[in-house]
Design a protein around this motif. Structure first.
Motif, PDB file in Angstrom:
ATOM      1  N   TYR A  17     -42.731 -61.269  93.123  1.00  0.00           N
ATOM      2  CA  TYR A  17     -41.411 -61.572  93.681  1.00  0.00           C
ATOM      3  C   TYR A  17     -41.117 -60.758  94.935  1.00  0.00           C
ATOM      4  O   TYR A  17     -40.331 -61.189  95.790  1.00  0.00           O
ATOM      5  CB  TYR A  17     -40.321 -61.349  92.631  1.00  0.00           C
ATOM      6  CG  TYR A  17     -40.304 -62.396  91.550  1.00  0.00           C
ATOM      7  CD1 TYR A  17     -40.389 -63.742  91.865  1.00  0.00           C
ATOM      8  CD2 TYR A  17     -40.203 -62.045  90.213  1.00  0.00           C
ATOM      9  CE1 TYR A  17     -40.380 -64.717  90.880  1.00  0.00           C
ATOM     10  CE2 TYR A  17     -40.195 -63.012  89.208  1.00  0.00           C
ATOM     11  CZ  TYR A  17     -40.284 -64.346  89.550  1.00  0.00           C
ATOM     12  OH  TYR A  17     -40.273 -65.308  88.570  1.00  0.00           O
ATOM     13  N   THR A  18     -41.729 -59.576  95.061  1.00  0.00           N
ATOM     14  CA  THR A  18     -41.534 -58.804  96.293  1.00  0.00           C
ATOM     15  C   THR A  18     -42.132 -59.541  97.485  1.00  0.00           C
ATOM     16  O   THR A  18     -41.634 -59.428  98.609  1.00  0.00           O
ATOM     17  CB  THR A  18     -42.157 -57.394  96.192  1.00  0.00           C
ATOM     18  OG1 THR A  18     -43.580 -57.498  96.013  1.00  0.00           O
ATOM     19  CG2 THR A  18     -41.550 -56.596  95.048  1.00  0.00           C
ATOM     20  N   LYS A  22     -40.041 -60.742 100.694  1.00  0.00           N
ATOM     21  CA  LYS A  22     -40.531 -60.480 102.056  1.00  0.00           C
ATOM     22  C   LYS A  22     -40.519 -61.763 102.882  1.00  0.00           C
ATOM     23  O   LYS A  22     -40.120 -61.760 104.059  1.00  0.00           O
ATOM     24  CB  LYS A  22     -41.952 -59.908 101.995  1.00  0.00           C
ATOM     25  CG  LYS A  22     -42.649 -59.749 103.354  1.00  0.00           C
ATOM     26  CD  LYS A  22     -41.943 -58.739 104.238  1.00  0.00           C
ATOM     27  CE  LYS A  22     -42.752 -58.418 105.483  1.00  0.00           C
ATOM     28  NZ  LYS A  22     -42.875 -59.547 106.425  1.00  0.00           N
ATOM     29  N   TYR A  61     -35.169 -55.565 103.283  1.00  0.00           N
ATOM     30  CA  TYR A  61     -36.596 -55.324 103.481  1.00  0.00           C
ATOM     31  C   TYR A  61     -36.981 -53.916 103.030  1.00  0.00           C
ATOM     32  O   TYR A  61     -38.018 -53.722 102.375  1.00  0.00           O
ATOM     33  CB  TYR A  61     -36.937 -55.531 104.951  1.00  0.00           C
ATOM     34  CG  TYR A  61     -38.394 -55.407 105.306  1.00  0.00           C
ATOM     35  CD1 TYR A  61     -39.394 -55.769 104.415  1.00  0.00           C
ATOM     36  CD2 TYR A  61     -38.777 -54.923 106.551  1.00  0.00           C
ATOM     37  CE1 TYR A  61     -40.730 -55.649 104.750  1.00  0.00           C
ATOM     38  CE2 TYR A  61     -40.113 -54.807 106.903  1.00  0.00           C
ATOM     39  CZ  TYR A  61     -41.084 -55.174 105.995  1.00  0.00           C
ATOM     40  OH  TYR A  61     -42.409 -55.066 106.332  1.00  0.00           O
ATOM     41  N   ASP A  64     -37.071 -53.813  99.338  1.00  0.00           N
ATOM     42  CA  ASP A  64     -38.240 -54.561  98.873  1.00  0.00           C
ATOM     43  C   ASP A  64     -39.509 -53.713  98.969  1.00  0.00           C
ATOM     44  O   ASP A  64     -40.366 -53.771  98.074  1.00  0.00           O
ATOM     45  CB  ASP A  64     -38.385 -55.829  99.713  1.00  0.00           C
ATOM     46  CG  ASP A  64     -39.393 -56.795  99.125  1.00  0.00           C
ATOM     47  OD1 ASP A  64     -39.305 -57.087  97.922  1.00  0.00           O
ATOM     48  OD2 ASP A  64     -40.270 -57.269  99.878  1.00  0.00           O
ATOM     49  N   VAL A  67     -39.502 -51.233  96.046  1.00  0.00           N
ATOM     50  CA  VAL A  67     -39.828 -51.919  94.790  1.00  0.00           C
ATOM     51  C   VAL A  67     -41.315 -52.236  94.728  1.00  0.00           C
ATOM     52  O   VAL A  67     -41.956 -52.072  93.681  1.00  0.00           O
ATOM     53  CB  VAL A  67     -38.986 -53.207  94.645  1.00  0.00           C
ATOM     54  CG1 VAL A  67     -39.443 -54.007  93.427  1.00  0.00           C
ATOM     55  CG2 VAL A  67     -37.509 -52.875  94.521  1.00  0.00           C
ATOM     56  N   CYS A  68     -41.878 -52.690  95.841  1.00  0.00           N
ATOM     57  CA  CYS A  68     -43.307 -53.008  95.893  1.00  0.00           C
ATOM     58  C   CYS A  68     -44.158 -51.773  95.590  1.00  0.00           C
ATOM     59  O   CYS A  68     -45.120 -51.854  94.826  1.00  0.00           O
ATOM     60  CB  CYS A  68     -43.659 -53.576  97.264  1.00  0.00           C
ATOM     61  SG  CYS A  68     -45.390 -54.043  97.456  1.00  0.00           S
ATOM     62  N   CYS A  71     -43.956 -51.073  91.868  1.00  0.00           N
ATOM     63  CA  CYS A  71     -44.663 -52.063  91.054  1.00  0.00           C
ATOM     64  C   CYS A  71     -46.176 -51.885  91.134  1.00  0.00           C
ATOM     65  O   CYS A  71     -46.886 -52.101  90.140  1.00  0.00           O
ATOM     66  CB  CYS A  71     -44.285 -53.473  91.481  1.00  0.00           C
ATOM     67  SG  CYS A  71     -42.615 -53.959  91.038  1.00  0.00           S
TER      68      CYS A  71
END
Length: 237
Positions: A17-18, A22, A61, A64, A67-68, A71
């Motif tokens: 989902y990241t 993006k 961004y 994101d 989070v990336c 993960c």
């Protein structure tokens, strides 16, 4: 590579989902840039609203990226490529923070009428923005290679693995060309040429395609690990 560490299914799902976020952010920023490009050439030339929208996109961004990075820690045992992807994404996060700080410094210098200093900082900001774009391209290249490698080992789907890796390679090439040609993440609204806008559109399309590929690959990886079955590669996590 599978060291026996537990792979987080939630991290794998959110990681895909990241990529989607993006792509949506890139689409939003492209819309702002294209709209401002035409507004500057119109009689009004008012781009303040597009500038505000682009700032919001940049904030999303940044979240994101964070989070990336988080993960990737949960899936790092799947492939050594993911280890390298994590390191590159950390570099992206650090460089992006530097761009934000430099942009703030440039703005303060400009407001303080220090034009020469502001211009110097602006040049550094553009160079750092290009570095962010190159690093992001490298991160996606490694990420897609990681998904392709795991697909080949766990599922044995050589065709899908090859297509997944090829997407990452094309994306890296487009990002490299965009960065070197002056289509920089920190460039001013309305300053992009039509060729740069078209190139950015290609990048957005590639990001949506990579989301689709990564999501399908993640589903098949999860299904294989959970049930020992590689059926149905078209589902999305």
């Amino acid at each position: 590579m599978d060291t026996g560490r537990r792979v987080s299914v939630r991290a794998l799902r959110i990681l895909t989902y990241t990529i989607l976020v993006k792509a949506l952010v890139s689409a939003g920023m492209l819309f702002c840039t294209a709209a401002a490009h035409f507004a500057v050439r119109s009689s009004s030339g008012d781009i303040s609203g597009y500038a505000d929208a682009q700032i919001i996109c940049q904030a999303v961004y940044f979240i994101d990226i964070v989070v990336c990075v988080m993960c990737l820690i949960g899936v790092i045992s799947l492939s050594k490529r993911f280890v390298y992807t994590h390191r590159v994404m950390v570099a992206v996060l650090i460089t992006y923070c530097a761009v934000i700080l430099l942009f703030s410094a440039e703005l303060r210098l400009a407001l303080g009428s220090y034009e020469k200093a502001a211009n110097a900082v602006g040049i550094i900001t553009l160079v750092m923005s290009a570095a962010v774009r190159l690093l992001v391209g490298a991160a996606f290249l490694l990420l897609m290679k990681g998904f392709g490698e795991v697909l080949l080992q766990a599922v044995g789907d050589e065709a899908m693995a090859s297509k997944t890796e090829r997407l990452g390679l094309i994306y890296f090439g487009c990002n490299t060309v965009a960065a070197l040609s002056g289509s920089l993440a920190g460039s001013a609204l309305g300053s992009s040429s039509m060729a740069a806008i078209v190139l950015d559109l290609a990048v957005v399309i590639l990001e949506f395609l990579m989301y689709w590929r990564a999501s399908a690959a993640a589903f098949r990886i999860w299904r294989r690990r959970a049930f020992g079955s590689a059926d149905d590669g078209g589902h999305v996590l």
